[in-house]
Design a protein around this motif. Structure first.
Motif: not given
Length: 146
Positions: A82-89
């Motif tokens: 989930n954290h990874m997806m938030e930092e996707a940019h």
């Protein structure tokens, strides 16, 4: 003569079955150093669980069997999806949290990467990082065994 033929045929069938059992059925078997994972439009990976030996050199082929773009990434141990997806940019932060990444592939395309499996046994998450795909269930597990 018929009894001899029957025993010869039985022995031949048993040998064929034994060879078929040894041939393996998929790239996801433990100890395999090459495997293929398919991504599909049901937002699933096939297979969803892949087992490799710790420290083993592995060749992974990811094939997009769907009609929309899919990607494939193995997260480092302890990385929260989930954290990874938030930092996707943030490409740099994302790179630091990934063991392997195959960027978006068009429908029908495939790509191969070779990597060394972690030396620490355990379960490692892999996922499609196209927005919304992991949340829809496009997640799997790389099991690393001693």
């Amino acid at each position: 003569m018929k009894v001899q033929s029957f025993f010869a045929l039985t022995a031949l069938v048993m040998a064929a079955l034994a060879l078929a059992g040894c041939s393996g059925g998929g790239a996801a078997q433990s100890g395999s150093n090459e495997f293929t994972i398919l991504g599909n439009d049901n937002f699933r990976f096939e297979p969803a669980i892949v087992t490799v030996k710790a420290g083993q050199q592995v060749k992974l082929t990811f094939k997009n069997a769907g009609t929309v773009e899919h990607s494939f990434a193995i997260l480092k141990r302890g990385t929260d999806l989930n954290h990874m997806m938030e930092e996707a940019h943030d490409e740099e932060a994302r790179h630091d949290e990934l063991m392997l990444e195959i960027h978006e592939l068009a429908a029908g395309a495939s790509a191969s990467e070779t990597f060394t499996a972690p030396t620490q046994p355990g379960d490692y998450t892999f996922a499609c990082l196209v927005p919304g795909h992991a949340q829809a269930g496009m997640v799997g597990t790389l099991k690393v065994t001693p």
